[in-house]
Design a protein around this motif. Structure first.
Motif, short mmCIF file in Angstrom:
data_model
loop_
_atom_site.label_atom_id
_atom_site.label_comp_id
_atom_site.label_asym_id
_atom_site.label_seq_id
_atom_site.Cartn_x
_atom_site.Cartn_y
_atom_site.Cartn_z
N SER A 210 44.35 38.56 38.59
CA SER A 210 43.10 39.30 38.55
C SER A 210 41.99 38.43 38.01
O SER A 210 42.24 37.40 37.37
CB SER A 210 43.23 40.54 37.66
N VAL A 211 40.76 38.88 38.24
CA VAL A 211 39.64 38.31 37.52
C VAL A 211 39.65 38.90 36.12
O VAL A 211 40.20 39.98 35.89
CB VAL A 211 38.30 38.62 38.23
N SER A 212 39.05 38.21 35.19
CA SER A 212 39.01 38.71 33.82
C SER A 212 38.24 40.03 33.77
O SER A 212 37.16 40.17 34.36
CB SER A 212 38.33 37.67 32.92
N GLY A 213 38.80 41.01 33.08
CA GLY A 213 38.13 42.29 32.90
C GLY A 213 38.32 43.28 34.02
O GLY A 213 37.67 44.32 34.04
N ALA A 214 39.24 43.00 34.96
CA ALA A 214 39.50 43.96 36.03
C ALA A 214 39.95 45.29 35.43
O ALA A 214 40.64 45.34 34.42
CB ALA A 214 40.57 43.42 36.98
#
Length: 322
Positions: A210-214
């Motif tokens: 994931s991207v950070s903060g998903a």
């Protein structure tokens, strides 16, 4: 050899029997005058357990039902529960867990079986306002014992006597990750090596990045879509696998809790060994392979990819392995 760390996100009282099946049944033992509170607990925990019964207290109630439930919640003074259950205790791996809670739901105290369901029940009771009083050493130190790691990996401990030594190593930060050996193999171990065996025979693993903060809902949507593509359901998932560099992703952990599974974190060397077929720019940029496919292949029982990497919202990637 695959090495993983693991984080449990279960909210159940799970104990694996000799066939690896997971049971989730608890009994609330209560005096009749406290029946209303017992029913409040029953309603409050109903979504997390397969069965919750209320048993009216009498002198032999624990003895009569010993072995019929995974956990007993004693709605009574701790002294009563201790005196009535102590003569019944035989083996921590076979005995049911015992938790006591007061009528005002102020304290939830695991008495026995902390690593075998009592700590989790006490934690579940905290959602109703009770303060869980954990006294097992690893939990008191904020660390994850080997029993909890097994639960996160959808496994159970084969040689229970070893956990005294391995949990001491957890406390001293000396245990390291769980090492996986693919069979058929013959393994000679010492008494201070804990052996874990998977519970399921045909479950699947969700490899995810994931991207950070998903957000949790992005993970859940991606995971469910991938499971549909594999013709599987959330009940088939053993655990979620990802990279160690994704530790602490709150959205992922929240989604795993919603799904009722644990999260295993795989190191870079392991993922490189099981790199998936879909090209990924992360290998050129930071030296890591595509996390979703590599995690699904590495963590799966057969190291087989069922569904190749899928992307959702440009935020979450997921692959399904077995």
């Amino acid at each position: 050899m695959t090495e993983t760390t693991a984080q449990s996100n279960d909210s159940d009282c799970s104990t694996a029997d000799s066939d690896g099946e997971v049971a989730r049944e608890i009994a609330i033992v209560s005096f009749e005058r406290k029946r209303e509170t017992a029913e409040e607990i029953q309603d409050g925990l109903a979504d997390d357990y397969d069965r919750i019964d209320i048993l009216e207290y009498h002198g032999e109630v624990f003895e009569e039902h010993w072995g019929a439930y995974d956990c007993f919640v004693g709605l009574m003074a701790s002294g009563i529960a201790m005196r009535k259950t102590a003569p019944l205790l035989d083996d921590k791996w076979a005995d049911p867990a015992v938790v006591v809670v007061d009528e005002e739901l102020t304290w939830a105290i695991p008495l026995t079986g902390g690593h075998h369901g009592a700590n989790q029940v006490a934690h579940d009771l905290s959602t109703m306002g009770a303060v869980p009083a954990m006294t097992t050493a690893s939990e008191a130190a904020g660390k994850q014992g080997v029993e909890s790691r097994a639960k996160a990996l959808g496994a159970h401990v084969v040689n229970g006597d070893s956990t005294v030594a391995t949990n001491l190593a957890v406390l001293n930060d000396e245990l390291g990750p769980v090492a996986r050996l693919d069979g058929p193999r013959a393994v000679l171990v010492d008494d201070d090596v804990t052996v874990l065996k998977r519970n399921a025979e045909d479950g699947v693993v969700l490899g995810t990045g994931s991207v950070s903060g998903a957000r949790a809902e992005q993970f859940l949507t991606a995971w469910r879509d991938a499971l549909d593509a594999a013709d599987r359901s959330p009940d088939d998932v053993e655990f979620v696998a990802t990279a160690t560099r994704k530790e602490g992703e709150e959205g992922m952990l929240e989604a795993a809790r919603e799904l009722g599974v644990g999260v295993a974190y795989l190191d870079k060397e392991t993922l490189l060994e099981f790199e998936g077929p879909t090209p990924s720019r992360s290998k050129e940029l930071i030296g890591w392979p595509g996390i979703a496919e590599a995690s699904a292949i590495a963590a799966g029982r057969e190291h087989e990819l069922l569904v190749e990497k899928r992307r959702h919202d440009d935020a979450v990637t997921v692959a399904v392995g077995r």
